[in-house]
Design an enzyme around this catalytic site. Structure first.
Site, short mmCIF file in Angstrom:
data_model
loop_
_atom_site.label_atom_id
_atom_site.label_comp_id
_atom_site.label_asym_id
_atom_site.label_seq_id
_atom_site.Cartn_x
_atom_site.Cartn_y
_atom_site.Cartn_z
N SER A 170 80.46 -182.53 65.95
CA SER A 170 81.25 -183.54 65.24
C SER A 170 80.50 -184.85 65.35
O SER A 170 79.68 -185.02 66.27
CB SER A 170 82.62 -183.70 65.92
OG SER A 170 83.31 -184.81 65.40
N TYR B 143 87.98 -185.70 73.47
CA TYR B 143 87.27 -185.02 72.36
C TYR B 143 85.84 -185.52 72.29
O TYR B 143 84.91 -184.73 72.15
CB TYR B 143 88.02 -185.25 71.06
CG TYR B 143 87.50 -184.45 69.86
CD1 TYR B 143 87.41 -183.07 69.90
CD2 TYR B 143 87.11 -185.10 68.69
CE1 TYR B 143 86.94 -182.34 68.79
CE2 TYR B 143 86.66 -184.38 67.59
CZ TYR B 143 86.56 -183.00 67.64
OH TYR B 143 86.10 -182.29 66.54
N1 LIG Z 1 88.37 -181.23 60.63
C1 LIG Z 1 87.59 -182.21 61.05
O1 LIG Z 1 87.78 -183.38 60.70
C2 LIG Z 1 86.41 -181.90 61.94
C3 LIG Z 1 85.43 -182.89 62.05
C4 LIG Z 1 84.32 -182.65 62.86
C5 LIG Z 1 84.21 -181.47 63.56
N2 LIG Z 1 85.20 -180.52 63.45
C6 LIG Z 1 85.01 -179.29 64.22
O2 LIG Z 1 84.88 -178.22 63.32
C7 LIG Z 1 85.38 -177.02 63.90
C8 LIG Z 1 86.41 -176.40 62.98
O3 LIG Z 1 87.41 -177.35 62.72
P1 LIG Z 1 88.51 -177.17 61.57
O4 LIG Z 1 88.74 -178.50 60.97
O5 LIG Z 1 88.18 -176.03 60.69
O6 LIG Z 1 89.79 -176.87 62.49
P2 LIG Z 1 90.86 -175.68 62.51
O7 LIG Z 1 91.30 -175.36 61.12
O8 LIG Z 1 91.89 -176.09 63.51
O9 LIG Z 1 90.03 -174.43 63.03
C9 LIG Z 1 89.77 -174.16 64.38
C10 LIG Z 1 89.45 -172.68 64.49
O10 LIG Z 1 89.09 -172.39 65.84
C11 LIG Z 1 89.83 -171.24 66.26
N3 LIG Z 1 90.03 -171.31 67.70
C12 LIG Z 1 90.61 -172.30 68.41
N4 LIG Z 1 90.65 -171.98 69.72
C13 LIG Z 1 90.08 -170.76 69.83
C14 LIG Z 1 89.85 -169.88 70.92
N5 LIG Z 1 90.21 -170.20 72.17
N6 LIG Z 1 89.24 -168.69 70.68
C15 LIG Z 1 88.89 -168.34 69.42
N7 LIG Z 1 89.08 -169.13 68.35
C16 LIG Z 1 89.68 -170.32 68.56
C17 LIG Z 1 91.14 -171.33 65.48
O11 LIG Z 1 91.73 -170.06 65.29
P3 LIG Z 1 92.91 -169.42 66.16
O12 LIG Z 1 93.92 -170.51 66.39
O13 LIG Z 1 93.40 -168.30 65.29
O14 LIG Z 1 92.25 -168.94 67.41
C18 LIG Z 1 90.63 -171.82 64.13
O15 LIG Z 1 90.19 -170.72 63.36
C19 LIG Z 1 85.91 -177.41 65.28
O16 LIG Z 1 84.92 -177.17 66.25
C20 LIG Z 1 86.16 -178.92 65.12
O17 LIG Z 1 86.11 -179.58 66.36
C21 LIG Z 1 86.29 -180.70 62.65
#
Ligand SMILES: NC(=O)c1ccc[n+]([C@@H]2O[C@H](COP(=O)([O-])OP(=O)(O)OC[C@H]3O[C@@H](n4cnc5c(N)ncnc54)[C@H](OP(=O)(O)O)[C@@H]3O)[C@@H](O)[C@H]2O)c1
Length: 261
Positions: free
Chosen positions: A141, A154
């Site tokens: 991120s 975070y």
């Molecule tokens: N959205 C943003 O603004 C943003 C910005 C920068 C970086 N990111 C990063 O990008 C990545 C994806 O984010 P996103 O926005 O797509 O968020 P999201 O929709 O909340 O997706 C997170 C995913 O991680 C899985 N997950 C969480 N804990 C887990 C565990 N213990 N074991 C296995 N799977 C797990 C969740 O699935 P389950 O709940 O089904 O396990 C879900 O599929 C993350 O690393 C986040 O920090 C996001």
């Protein structure tokens, strides 16, 4: 056919990445905790799916066995992660900090350690189309690069994830394995902010309120797949992606973007 493992595949960036890899003709193993969402994704895309809590070593071991038994694997996308809370350093809940470190850093380490031997085996065997190299992509991120108020736990976790990636790249130098960091800014996904604010939809919506064109999951998927599909000697080792309306984590423009008079 090449095969990739994508973690965090049940929503957001991971789900979009699974869909795009499938469209591009890859075999894909999508991993997350929620089986129902994974099964729907499998039915829709033909991806293989595996239910695992990546903070648990036994689940990661089972994932490794499942991936190994299904054939060679050429790429890993460490995407599972997230934020819990937005409290100050002073007020933040230490349990939230621990959970963030566990899922963003230690789980990434666990999965990388488990699958590296399989990635090496695919290279050594020249298995699958173009199986002469492998890729490890980790979604960090901009919070792993720039601190912001309320970012506390975070920021700490994503800075650590970035450190893991940088150390890994040094340690794997000499092997035909690209280590790629994708560092997104604000991405409007269905669940990221909802998880961060413990299910409070109005707080989650406020994050994106009036922001012109925040990134969407498909934008990040495009970058991930592009980096992996580049010729094997080209390493886009750090990709930072922000919406134009975001100059830094803490500087987001709300309202129309227009040239100055
Ligand atoms: N959205 C943003 O603004 C943003 C910005 C920068 C970086 N990111 C990063 O990008 C990545 C994806 O984010 P996103 O926005 O797509 O968020 P999201 O929709 O909340 O997706 C997170 C995913 O991680 C899985 N997950 C969480 N804990 C887990 C565990 N213990 N074991 C296995 N799977 C797990 C969740 O699935 P389950 O709940 O089904 O396990 C879900 O599929 C993350 O690393 C986040 O920090 C996001």
């Amino acid at each position: 056919m090449k095969r990739v493992v994508v973690t965090g595949a049940s929503s957001g960036i991971g789900e979009a990445t699974v869909r795009l890899f499938r469209e591009r003709g890859w075999n894909v193993v999508g991993v997350a905790r929620r089986t129902d969402r994974l099964e729907a994704l499998a039915a829709d895309t033909g991806a293989e799916v595996f239910t695992a809590d990546l903070t648990k070593q036994a689940d990661v071991d089972a994932l490794r066995d499942f991936v190994r038994d299904g054939g060679p694997v050429h790429a890993l996308v460490n995407n599972a992660g997230g934020a819990f809370g937005m409290a100050s350093v002073e007020d933040g809940d230490p349990d939230d900090w621990t959970r963030m470190y566990d899922v963003n850093v230690v789980a990434t380490k666990r999965v990388t350690s488990a699958l590296l031997p399989l990635l090496r085996a695919a290279i050594a065997g020249g298995q699958g189309a173009g199986g002469q190299s492998a890729d490890i992509v980790t979604v960090t991120s901009i919070a792993g690069h720039v601190a912001y108020e309320g970012g506390g736990g975070y920021n700490a976790a994503k800075f650590a994830a970035r450190a893991l990636v940088n150390v890994l790249r040094l340690e794997l130098a000499g092997e035909p394995i690209r280590v790629i960091e994708v560092a997104p800014g604000m991405v409007k996904t269905e669940e990221f902010s909802l998880v961060r604010f413990a299910g409070d939809q109005s707080k989650a919506d406020a994050v994106y309120d009036n922001v012109p064109d925040p990134l969407v999951a498909e934008d990040i998927a495009e970058a991930i797949v592009h980096a992996v599909e580049l010729p094997a000697h080209v390493n886009l080792d750090l990709i930072t992606i922000k919406p134009v309306a975001q100059a830094a984590p803490h500087k987001v423009i709300r309202g129309e973007l227009r040239p100055r008079d």
